[in-house]
Design an enzyme around this catalytic site. Structure first.
Site, mmCIF file in Angstrom:
data_model
loop_
_atom_site.group_PDB
_atom_site.id
_atom_site.type_symbol
_atom_site.label_atom_id
_atom_site.label_comp_id
_atom_site.label_asym_id
_atom_site.label_seq_id
_atom_site.Cartn_x
_atom_site.Cartn_y
_atom_site.Cartn_z
ATOM 1 N N SER A 107 0.403 7.186 3.618
ATOM 2 C CA SER A 107 -0.472 6.954 2.476
ATOM 3 C C SER A 107 0.075 7.601 1.210
ATOM 4 C CB SER A 107 -1.865 7.527 2.773
ATOM 5 O OG SER A 107 -2.678 7.509 1.618
ATOM 6 N N TYR A 130 -0.904 2.932 -3.767
ATOM 7 C CA TYR A 130 -2.050 2.709 -4.630
ATOM 8 C C TYR A 130 -1.521 2.515 -6.047
ATOM 9 C CZ TYR A 130 -5.466 4.278 -1.130
ATOM 10 O OH TYR A 130 -6.258 4.384 -0.013
ATOM 11 N N THR A 156 -2.098 -1.620 -1.288
ATOM 12 C CA THR A 156 -3.545 -1.692 -1.072
ATOM 13 C C THR A 156 -4.217 -2.272 -2.306
ATOM 14 O OG1 THR A 156 -3.584 0.138 0.504
ATOM 15 C CG2 THR A 156 -5.630 -0.338 -0.660
ATOM 16 N N LYS A 252 -2.556 -5.312 1.615
ATOM 17 C CA LYS A 252 -3.621 -4.769 2.463
ATOM 18 C C LYS A 252 -4.964 -4.823 1.743
ATOM 19 C CE LYS A 252 -4.922 -0.423 4.774
ATOM 20 N NZ LYS A 252 -6.047 0.006 3.897
ATOM 21 N N HIS A 276 -10.889 -1.630 4.335
ATOM 22 C CA HIS A 276 -10.658 -0.203 4.084
ATOM 23 C C HIS A 276 -11.457 0.660 5.052
ATOM 24 C CE1 HIS A 276 -8.409 1.953 0.828
ATOM 25 N NE2 HIS A 276 -9.021 2.989 1.374
#
Length: 293
Positions: A107, A130, A156, A252, A276
């Protein structure tokens, strides 16, 4: 617990060992947690079709994902704060994935940095991105993922605005965490966790702290993060990121058929049907319910 037989055993252990604010971060959803619960309940409704008298020799779960051979068609999903669930958590997870032969996804909001994890990950090392308002930071992050030889970028798309997660609000989970009396007492009751955290140098968001001007510690990180998630994210940004990245791109957070078609049009190599973990739009379909369409 001397014998671990399933994931539920691991959940029970985590609940005992991990401070409540970090355990609840992993085991929670947004608002009423209706979508969060549906993710599990709807999956459990699916039953396997059992056939018999078929030659079972030489059976295998091996497959390929985005062009890479894997031991089974499963990957470890990106989870923020894994390094606060257990000291060096992302490194340990990457080692486990490498040993088993499946991809591990790091992440953006990890505690261990891309560079830390790259030393321990296998060929299936994916990085989850992100999109922040600071596009220069995003460019540097993509370049760091390239340098770390990540085999896929997982973009994402469903976190333009952070969902309201009530457990986090009640537990004071901020950056840095609020050291209330309740949180201090809770940590004091988790000596295994506390000793692990004392023994590691990785206690901050390794992909961000020290890589953004003005963000040198957890205190300044909280203020920066609060204003950085970009509500203007659009398909033009997806094209820009794909061009900058140049490698395998996985999108995603897809829940709608029209968005799936736009993923194909954008040139994505794969998509992940996901809500999520029920942590964003409460009241949305479960991921498994959205998948068939």
């Amino acid at each position: 617990m001397t014998v671990i037989t399933n994931v539920e055993d691991l959940r029970v252990l985590a609940q005992r060992r991990v401070p409540r604010m970090f355990y609840d971060y992993a085991d929670s959803g947004s608002w009423t947690e209706g979508t969060y619960r549906a993710n599990n309940a709807d999956f459990q409704k699916i039953k396997l079709r059992q056939r018999v008298a078929v030659n079972m020799e030489n059976r295998s779960t091996r497959s390929t994902m985005v062009g890479q051979e894997v031991a089974m068609p499963v990957a470890i999903a990106p989870t923020g704060l894994t390094g606060m669930q257990h000291a060096d958590g992302e490194i340990l997870a990457a080692r486990a994935a490498r040993k088993f032969g499946i991809p591990f996804t790091l992440s953006t909001m990890s505690i261990c940095s891309i560079e830390d994890v790259a030393q321990h990950a296998g060929e299936g090392f994916w990085f989850q991105l992100y999109v922040m308002r600071d596009r220069a930071f995003i460019e540097r992050l993509i370049d760091r993922a390239k340098a770390a030889k990540c085999s896929a970028l997982v973009l994402t798309l469903d976190l333009q605005i952070i969902g309201q997660r009530h457990k986090d609000l009640k537990n004071g989970l901020t950056a840095p965490p609020k050291m209330t009396l309740a949180n201090i007492l809770d940590i004091a009751c988790k000596p295994r966790w506390a000793l692990g955290m004392l023994g590691t140098k990785r206690k901050q968001f390794g992909n961000i702290v020290g890589h953004v001007s003005g963000v040198e510690n957890m205190g300044s990180l909280g203020e920066w993060t609060a204003r950085q998630f970009d509500p203007s994210l659009n398909w033009g940004d997806v094209e820009w990121i794909k061009k900058r990245w140049g490698g395998k791109l996985i999108l995603k957070g897809i829940q709608d058929v029209e968005d799936a078609k736009l993923c194909v049009a954008s040139g994505a190599d794969a998509l992940i049907v996901s809500n999520h973990g029920g942590r964003q739009l409460d009241g949305a379909q479960s991921s498994i319910e959205a998948l068939p369409a």
